[in-house]
Design a protein around this motif. Sequence first.
Motif, PDB file in Angstrom:
ATOM      1  N   THR A 149       0.836  -1.185   0.000  1.00  0.00           N
ATOM      2  CA  THR A 149       0.000   0.000   0.000  1.00  0.00           C
ATOM      3  C   THR A 149       0.876   1.242   0.000  1.00  0.00           C
ATOM      4  N   THR A 150       0.305   2.330  -0.437  1.00  0.00           N
ATOM      5  CA  THR A 150       1.037   3.583  -0.477  1.00  0.00           C
ATOM      6  C   THR A 150       0.624   4.430   0.717  1.00  0.00           C
ATOM      7  N   LYS A 151       1.600   4.936   1.429  1.00  0.00           N
ATOM      8  CA  LYS A 151       1.356   5.818   2.562  1.00  0.00           C
ATOM      9  C   LYS A 151       1.737   7.230   2.129  1.00  0.00           C
ATOM     10  N   LEU A 152       0.862   8.174   2.383  1.00  0.00           N
ATOM     11  CA  LEU A 152       1.126   9.548   1.990  1.00  0.00           C
ATOM     12  C   LEU A 152       1.903  10.271   3.080  1.00  0.00           C
ATOM     13  N   ASP A 153       2.861  11.039   2.684  1.00  0.00           N
ATOM     14  CA  ASP A 153       3.681  11.817   3.587  1.00  0.00           C
ATOM     15  C   ASP A 153       3.959  13.157   2.911  1.00  0.00           C
ATOM     16  N   TYR A 154       4.739  14.013   3.531  1.00  0.00           N
ATOM     17  CA  TYR A 154       5.043  15.305   2.923  1.00  0.00           C
ATOM     18  C   TYR A 154       6.400  15.798   3.382  1.00  0.00           C
ATOM     19  N   GLN A 155       6.942  16.706   2.594  1.00  0.00           N
ATOM     20  CA  GLN A 155       8.168  17.407   2.956  1.00  0.00           C
ATOM     21  C   GLN A 155       7.824  18.873   3.138  1.00  0.00           C
ATOM     22  N   TRP A 156       8.439  19.496   4.128  1.00  0.00           N
ATOM     23  CA  TRP A 156       8.179  20.889   4.481  1.00  0.00           C
ATOM     24  C   TRP A 156       9.360  21.725   4.026  1.00  0.00           C
ATOM     25  N   HIS A 157       9.127  22.716   3.172  1.00  0.00           N
ATOM     26  CA  HIS A 157      10.198  23.495   2.549  1.00  0.00           C
ATOM     27  C   HIS A 157      10.238  24.956   2.994  1.00  0.00           C
ATOM     28  N   LEU A 158       9.725  25.278   4.164  1.00  0.00           N
ATOM     29  CA  LEU A 158       9.680  26.671   4.602  1.00  0.00           C
ATOM     30  C   LEU A 158      11.068  27.284   4.679  1.00  0.00           C
ATOM     31  N   ARG A 159      12.010  26.559   5.242  1.00  0.00           N
ATOM     32  CA  ARG A 159      13.365  27.108   5.384  1.00  0.00           C
ATOM     33  C   ARG A 159      13.979  27.434   4.016  1.00  0.00           C
ATOM     34  N   GLU A 160      13.799  26.544   3.049  1.00  0.00           N
ATOM     35  CA  GLU A 160      14.361  26.763   1.716  1.00  0.00           C
ATOM     36  C   GLU A 160      13.697  27.955   1.019  1.00  0.00           C
ATOM     37  N   MET A 178      12.228  30.494   2.475  1.00  0.00           N
ATOM     38  CA  MET A 178      12.699  31.707   3.147  1.00  0.00           C
ATOM     39  C   MET A 178      14.071  32.105   2.617  1.00  0.00           C
ATOM     40  N   ALA A 179      14.969  31.147   2.455  1.00  0.00           N
ATOM     41  CA  ALA A 179      16.331  31.449   1.990  1.00  0.00           C
ATOM     42  C   ALA A 179      16.313  32.049   0.586  1.00  0.00           C
ATOM     43  N   THR A 180      15.432  31.548  -0.275  1.00  0.00           N
ATOM     44  CA  THR A 180      15.367  32.102  -1.630  1.00  0.00           C
ATOM     45  C   THR A 180      14.837  33.541  -1.625  1.00  0.00           C
ATOM     46  N   ARG A 181      14.146  33.910  -0.533  1.00  0.00           N
ATOM     47  CA  ARG A 181      13.626  35.276  -0.405  1.00  0.00           C
ATOM     48  C   ARG A 181      14.562  36.163   0.428  1.00  0.00           C
ATOM     49  N   GLY A 182      15.742  35.649   0.773  1.00  0.00           N
ATOM     50  CA  GLY A 182      16.710  36.439   1.534  1.00  0.00           C
ATOM     51  C   GLY A 182      16.466  36.467   3.023  1.00  0.00           C
ATOM     52  N   MET A 183      15.615  35.562   3.509  1.00  0.00           N
ATOM     53  CA  MET A 183      15.336  35.488   4.949  1.00  0.00           C
ATOM     54  C   MET A 183      16.105  34.289   5.507  1.00  0.00           C
ATOM     55  N   PHE A 184      17.140  34.560   6.287  1.00  0.00           N
ATOM     56  CA  PHE A 184      17.990  33.482   6.782  1.00  0.00           C
ATOM     57  C   PHE A 184      17.862  33.248   8.280  1.00  0.00           C
ATOM     58  N   SER A 185      17.054  34.035   8.949  1.00  0.00           N
ATOM     59  CA  SER A 185      16.883  33.899  10.390  1.00  0.00           C
ATOM     60  C   SER A 185      15.406  33.733  10.708  1.00  0.00           C
ATOM     61  N   MET A 234       1.181  27.178  -2.175  1.00  0.00           N
ATOM     62  CA  MET A 234       1.207  26.078  -1.221  1.00  0.00           C
ATOM     63  C   MET A 234       2.149  24.966  -1.681  1.00  0.00           C
ATOM     64  N   GLU A 235       2.216  24.720  -2.969  1.00  0.00           N
ATOM     65  CA  GLU A 235       3.083  23.673  -3.508  1.00  0.00           C
ATOM     66  C   GLU A 235       4.561  23.969  -3.250  1.00  0.00           C
ATOM     67  N   ASP A 236       4.890  25.251  -3.077  1.00  0.00           N
ATOM     68  CA  ASP A 236       6.273  25.612  -2.784  1.00  0.00           C
ATOM     69  C   ASP A 236       6.665  25.227  -1.361  1.00  0.00           C
ATOM     70  N   LEU A 237       5.701  25.264  -0.441  1.00  0.00           N
ATOM     71  CA  LEU A 237       5.975  24.952   0.962  1.00  0.00           C
ATOM     72  C   LEU A 237       5.782  23.478   1.302  1.00  0.00           C
ATOM     73  N   ILE A 238       4.754  22.877   0.736  1.00  0.00           N
ATOM     74  CA  ILE A 238       4.393  21.507   1.087  1.00  0.00           C
ATOM     75  C   ILE A 238       4.492  20.630  -0.149  1.00  0.00           C
TER      76      ILE A 238
END
Length: 112
Positions: free
Chosen positions: A2-13, A15-22, A69-73
């Motif tokens: 069976t396939t289990k659904l999961d996700y990756q969270w890309h908030l940090r990445e 933010m970095a592309t927008r110049g936010m590093f903290s 939303m696709e950029d973050l999740i």
Amino acid sequence: MTTKLDYQWHLREVMATRGMFSTTDLRPLLAERGIDLSASQVYRLVVERPERLSLTTLMALLDILQCRMEDLIEPVATRASGRKTAAAGGDGTAACVGEYRPKRARITPAGE
């Protein structure tokens, strides 16, 4: 299998592309949109994968970062293990650790 659904969270990445590093850069921007999170909550939101996230917070992040939303999740499909134990009709191979439970010892009074 069976396939289990999961996700990756890309908030940090994102933010970095927008110049936010903290993580401290994000807190006042969230507050401007009515999202009052502590410094530790914002830190966890950025560096960890959230299990629960309010839609209001998600919408504020999308607005702040000017992204979708696709950029973050990112949905990710993982394969769930389909192993069977020997007692359940498996192929007789050893079961995973933790699946075997020995019977409890029965203590009887002396003389019985």
